[in-house]
Design a protein around this motif. Structure first.
Motif, PDB file in Angstrom:
ATOM      1  N   THR A  34       0.837  -1.202   0.000  1.00  7.89           N
ATOM      2  CA  THR A  34       0.000   0.000   0.000  1.00  7.89           C
ATOM      3  C   THR A  34       0.869   1.249   0.000  1.00  7.89           C
ATOM      4  O   THR A  34       2.063   1.196   0.297  1.00  7.89           O
ATOM      5  N   MET A  35       0.253   2.378  -0.296  1.00  6.65           N
ATOM      6  CA  MET A  35       0.974   3.646  -0.202  1.00  6.65           C
ATOM      7  C   MET A  35       1.450   3.876   1.233  1.00  6.65           C
ATOM      8  O   MET A  35       2.574   4.345   1.458  1.00  6.65           O
ATOM      9  N   ALA A  36       0.598   3.526   2.195  1.00 10.16           N
ATOM     10  CA  ALA A  36       0.978   3.714   3.604  1.00 10.16           C
ATOM     11  C   ALA A  36       2.243   2.923   3.929  1.00 10.16           C
ATOM     12  O   ALA A  36       3.168   3.427   4.581  1.00 10.16           O
ATOM     13  N   ASN A  37       2.307   1.681   3.448  1.00 10.72           N
ATOM     14  CA  ASN A  37       3.490   0.871   3.723  1.00 10.72           C
ATOM     15  C   ASN A  37       4.714   1.345   2.941  1.00 10.72           C
ATOM     16  O   ASN A  37       5.841   1.231   3.430  1.00 10.72           O
ATOM     17  N   ALA A  38       4.496   1.860   1.744  1.00  3.43           N
ATOM     18  CA  ALA A  38       5.626   2.414   0.991  1.00  3.43           C
ATOM     19  C   ALA A  38       6.230   3.583   1.760  1.00  3.43           C
ATOM     20  O   ALA A  38       7.460   3.726   1.856  1.00  3.43           O
ATOM     21  N   LYS A  39       5.369   4.409   2.332  1.00  8.47           N
ATOM     22  CA  LYS A  39       5.856   5.548   3.119  1.00  8.47           C
ATOM     23  C   LYS A  39       6.534   5.074   4.415  1.00  8.47           C
ATOM     24  O   LYS A  39       7.549   5.628   4.835  1.00  8.47           O
ATOM     25  N   ARG A  40       5.945   4.051   5.016  1.00 10.83           N
ATOM     26  CA  ARG A  40       6.539   3.502   6.243  1.00 10.83           C
ATOM     27  C   ARG A  40       7.946   2.982   5.945  1.00 10.83           C
ATOM     28  O   ARG A  40       8.869   3.164   6.753  1.00 10.83           O
ATOM     29  N   LEU A  41       8.099   2.357   4.773  1.00 15.10           N
ATOM     30  CA  LEU A  41       9.416   1.826   4.418  1.00 15.10           C
ATOM     31  C   LEU A  41      10.427   2.966   4.236  1.00 15.10           C
ATOM     32  O   LEU A  41      11.607   2.817   4.566  1.00 15.10           O
ATOM     33  N   VAL A  42       9.977   4.073   3.715  1.00 18.82           N
ATOM     34  CA  VAL A  42      10.834   5.258   3.610  1.00 18.82           C
ATOM     35  C   VAL A  42      11.277   5.688   5.007  1.00 18.82           C
ATOM     36  O   VAL A  42      12.467   5.885   5.272  1.00 18.82           O
ATOM     37  N   ASP A  43      10.302   5.798   5.899  1.00 19.80           N
ATOM     38  CA  ASP A  43      10.596   6.306   7.255  1.00 19.80           C
ATOM     39  C   ASP A  43      11.443   5.333   8.064  1.00 19.80           C
ATOM     40  O   ASP A  43      12.391   5.728   8.734  1.00 19.80           O
ATOM     41  N   GLU A  44      11.072   4.059   7.983  1.00 22.87           N
ATOM     42  CA  GLU A  44      11.673   3.107   8.916  1.00 22.87           C
ATOM     43  C   GLU A  44      12.894   2.396   8.349  1.00 22.87           C
ATOM     44  O   GLU A  44      13.777   2.004   9.101  1.00 22.87           O
ATOM     45  N   ALA A  45      12.931   2.234   7.022  1.00 20.04           N
ATOM     46  CA  ALA A  45      14.067   1.527   6.438  1.00 20.04           C
ATOM     47  C   ALA A  45      14.950   2.434   5.580  1.00 20.04           C
ATOM     48  O   ALA A  45      16.088   2.085   5.261  1.00 20.04           O
ATOM     49  N   GLY A  46      14.435   3.590   5.173  1.00 21.51           N
ATOM     50  CA  GLY A  46      15.234   4.475   4.321  1.00 21.51           C
ATOM     51  C   GLY A  46      15.335   3.969   2.891  1.00 21.51           C
ATOM     52  O   GLY A  46      16.304   4.238   2.186  1.00 21.51           O
ATOM     53  N   VAL A  47      14.306   3.239   2.458  1.00 17.63           N
ATOM     54  CA  VAL A  47      14.258   2.735   1.079  1.00 17.63           C
ATOM     55  C   VAL A  47      12.897   3.090   0.492  1.00 17.63           C
ATOM     56  O   VAL A  47      11.863   2.830   1.118  1.00 17.63           O
ATOM     57  N   ALA A  48      12.913   3.695  -0.702  1.00 14.85           N
ATOM     58  CA  ALA A  48      11.654   4.070  -1.347  1.00 14.85           C
ATOM     59  C   ALA A  48      11.360   3.145  -2.510  1.00 14.85           C
ATOM     60  O   ALA A  48      12.158   3.032  -3.437  1.00 14.85           O
ATOM     61  N   GLY A  49      10.223   2.461  -2.448  1.00 13.90           N
ATOM     62  CA  GLY A  49       9.753   1.617  -3.546  1.00 13.90           C
ATOM     63  C   GLY A  49       8.356   2.043  -3.941  1.00 13.90           C
ATOM     64  O   GLY A  49       7.703   2.811  -3.231  1.00 13.90           O
ATOM     65  N   MET A  50       7.899   1.540  -5.064  1.00 15.46           N
ATOM     66  CA  MET A  50       6.562   1.894  -5.540  1.00 15.46           C
ATOM     67  C   MET A  50       5.536   0.946  -4.949  1.00 15.46           C
ATOM     68  O   MET A  50       5.724  -0.283  -4.999  1.00 15.46           O
ATOM     69  N   PRO A  51       4.427   1.467  -4.442  1.00 19.53           N
ATOM     70  CA  PRO A  51       3.365   0.586  -3.963  1.00 19.53           C
ATOM     71  C   PRO A  51       2.791  -0.239  -5.111  1.00 19.53           C
ATOM     72  O   PRO A  51       2.512   0.295  -6.183  1.00 19.53           O
ATOM     73  N   GLY A  52       2.631  -1.521  -4.881  1.00 20.00           N
ATOM     74  CA  GLY A  52       2.090  -2.403  -5.908  1.00 20.00           C
ATOM     75  C   GLY A  52       0.708  -2.002  -6.356  1.00 20.00           C
ATOM     76  O   GLY A  52       0.325  -2.224  -7.508  1.00 20.00           O
ATOM     77  N   GLU A  53      -0.055  -1.365  -5.479  1.00 20.91           N
ATOM     78  CA  GLU A  53      -1.414  -0.975  -5.851  1.00 20.91           C
ATOM     79  C   GLU A  53      -1.431   0.036  -6.991  1.00 20.91           C
ATOM     80  O   GLU A  53      -2.448   0.199  -7.662  1.00 20.91           O
ATOM     81  N   ALA A  54      -0.280   0.670  -7.249  1.00 26.04           N
ATOM     82  CA  ALA A  54      -0.215   1.610  -8.373  1.00 26.04           C
ATOM     83  C   ALA A  54      -0.337   0.895  -9.710  1.00 26.04           C
ATOM     84  O   ALA A  54      -0.632   1.515 -10.731  1.00 26.04           O
ATOM     85  N   PHE A  55      -0.112  -0.413  -9.710  1.00 21.79           N
ATOM     86  CA  PHE A  55      -0.103  -1.175 -10.967  1.00 21.79           C
ATOM     87  C   PHE A  55      -1.348  -2.029 -11.157  1.00 21.79           C
ATOM     88  O   PHE A  55      -1.403  -2.838 -12.080  1.00 21.79           O
ATOM     89  N   GLY A  56      -2.317  -1.869 -10.261  1.00 21.30           N
ATOM     90  CA  GLY A  56      -3.538  -2.658 -10.398  1.00 21.30           C
ATOM     91  C   GLY A  56      -3.744  -3.548  -9.197  1.00 21.30           C
ATOM     92  O   GLY A  56      -3.115  -3.379  -8.142  1.00 21.30           O
TER      93      GLY A  56
END
Lengths: 366, 366
Positions: free
Chosen positions: A316-338
């Motif tokens: 989710t977008m929420a988890n993508a943001k959490r990964l930025v905050d907590e792990a320092g890695v930015a990935g694209m949320p899978g929900e963006a692709f369907g």
């Protein structure tokens, strides 16, 4: 049509505003630099006469079209140079919707997010065919979704985001389905230089009046900002595509075409091989980290993205943001692709900091 | 939609194949050279880091949008940088057809030939309003043609091919008609630097939610091949235009945007003034020759075209070719622009050989 800030901007902006230096694995911008011919082409162009600054032929500089035609083994009249792969896909999909009786546009799910928006913009009806559990597109599923309403089947091989390279039998079957249902296959092959299997098969290998192949120099020459791509259409469809290109854009930017043409003349296979090698190393580093982090993933056969699913961590977008905050890695949320890969996150390997990202993910998920 | 080789290619090719050096008065490519900032901008861009070769913002480089916004006195969010004026007009007309209940696209006759094709491509219905006998567009005629079916009124000021500069009262009335009929006015102002009256009035001078202004740097910086233009839309329409631009082209070519931005920073008013002076001289030379040749003509108030009607010499393609053969001068057949001026020929003054053309026409028609 409402404007939607693409999701990837949201993630990138979020990552940029973070306190520590987040590893950006969101954008698909190659980080390895353009071949020297790009710079040299621009330098030479800048010194030319002002007449060379005027309208190029609407379908593209003749020599550029000829080189594309030679590489693809087609008549030059079938080639239209476009404002990036984006406009090439616009031309292909528009032509399918114009020529074919149906209105449905069949796309894989997960899907490159521009295709559904483009289908809607062009008056088509979006239809999605979920990939199978391995991430592959099963032609039998495409056939099951096809009908007399089908105007267009849009595929991307090597695939963003799944990393799959469609084999010859898949491509043959997709062409056959398009023919059977009075539809067209638009095969977006912008990652064709990033095939790690040796089994990439262009849709042009099948002699069909129903195939449009699109491509661009954005990824292969690391110049996503130049906007030079092309479409190869059947003889009977090329004139309409040229008209649409002319009516929409008049022509494709000439300095960019000149630079790409110079790069085509002066770049040898070693440039592309080195980029594939670099990516193979990154794939290995990153997937090893995913193993250590206990993630599910698909090893890419081509392109430069990895889809990964972490335990209890839906994409989710929420988890993508959490990964930025907590792990320092930015990935694209899978929900963006369907829907089909909404539990996954997509990581782009076009950063020199793949190793850092790998370490951070291992630490975070352990 | 069928492909039609634009008529001007036909005439240019015919002129090129002629035995003597025909004076090309067909193409609209400025011959005076781009400002130095264009070359300098390209040179500087070529030396930048590869990261600067990647996707620019979809709506255009921020600094370029800001400069446009400042010049036009609008909020930057209303500006979308496009692949030339062509894509700007595509966005404006598409938005009108999308937002407004009607389907009719009202255009002056004679018309810039891309507008009707664009209207059709976008699903609109072509409606033409003939100019009056002086070549002007009478807003009363536009009002008479307007109805609840009207989605869009497209005008071009300074005008190609008539050379007219629409005055404030005309523009005000066109805006009012668009408002009254739940339509939009798309005002294509690409020749705004070529106004010889001092009375050019941008549609942006009227505070209206119904106005889209389009422009480009193609003519003003003599870089028709670079493909950098822009649209200024109402606040409520800008998001949809950005989406359409993104879905169609992703973005506008970055080297070209960088060059234009540099030229905007370093080109002063004297460049534009010198070009206007040059054109004023050419207008005088050419219209004097038309007097001597016994032709009817309209002295351009702006842009760089002259419409002329020679005695017993209607502006057909056959006569345009005859003029190439017999006089050594290539002009555009009036029939390319519609019915209202099909007896006329259009001559573009963007050649250093205007004097030669003038002499040849005098000799030919005496």
């Amino acid at each position: 049509m409402e404007y939607e800030e693409p999701l990837f901007f949201t993630v990138m902006q979020y990552a940029e505003s973070a306190e520590r230096a987040v590893v950006d694995m969101v954008s698909g911008n190659p980080d390895w630099g353009a071949p020297e011919g790009i710079r040299e082409g621009l330098r030479e162009y800048a010194e030319r006469d002002g007449a060379d600054f005027q309208y190029p032929p609407s379908a593209g500089l003749r020599e550029l079209r000829e080189r594309v035609a030679a590489r693809r083994g087609v008549d030059v009249e079938r080639v239209v140079v476009t404002n990036g792969g984006a406009m090439a896909n616009t031309l292909g999909m528009a032509r399918a919707l114009e020529r074919c009786p149906g209105d449905d546009v069949l796309m894989a799910d997960p899907v490159y997010p521009y295709y559904p928006g483009k289908a809607e913009m062009l008056g088509g009806v979006q239809r999605f065919v979920p990939v199978d559990e391995t991430g592959g597109l099963d032609p039998a599923d495409v056939r099951a979704a096809a009908s007399d309403e089908t105007a267009c089947i849009v595929v991307n091989t090597p695939n963003n985001p799944t990393g799959r390279v469609y084999r010859a039998e898949t491509m043959r079957e997709l062409v056959a389905i398009a023919e059977e249902y009075d539809a067209m296959l638009v095969s977006d092959e912008v990652y064709d230089h990033f095939d790690y299997t040796g089994e990439f098969t262009s849709a042009l290998e099948f002699d069909s009046e129903r195939v449009v192949v699109t491509n661009s120099f954005s990824k292969s020459f690391a110049v996503t900002g130049f906007r030079v791509g092309y479409a190869v259409l059947p003889d009977r469809d090329a004139p309409a595509a040229r008209t649409r290109n002319m009516l929409t854009n008049v022509a494709t930017s000439r300095p960019a075409q000149a630079a790409v043409l110079d790069a085509l003349k002066t770049t040898d296979a070693s440039y592309h091989e080195a980029n594939r090698e670099r990516l193979r190393d990154r794939v290995e580093t990153f997937t090893r980290a995913l193993d250590d982090a206990g993630a599910d993933y698909t090893t890419p056969e081509g392109a430069f993205y990895v889809l990964a699913k972490f335990p209890d961590y839906p994409g989710t977008m929420a988890n993508a943001k959490r990964l930025v905050d907590e792990a320092g890695v930015a990935g694209m949320p899978g929900e963006a692709f369907g829907d089909a890969r909404s539990d996954w996150l997509r990581f782009a390997l076009v950063t020199p900091r793949v190793e850092t990202a790998a370490e951070r993910l291992i630490r975070h998920f352990n």
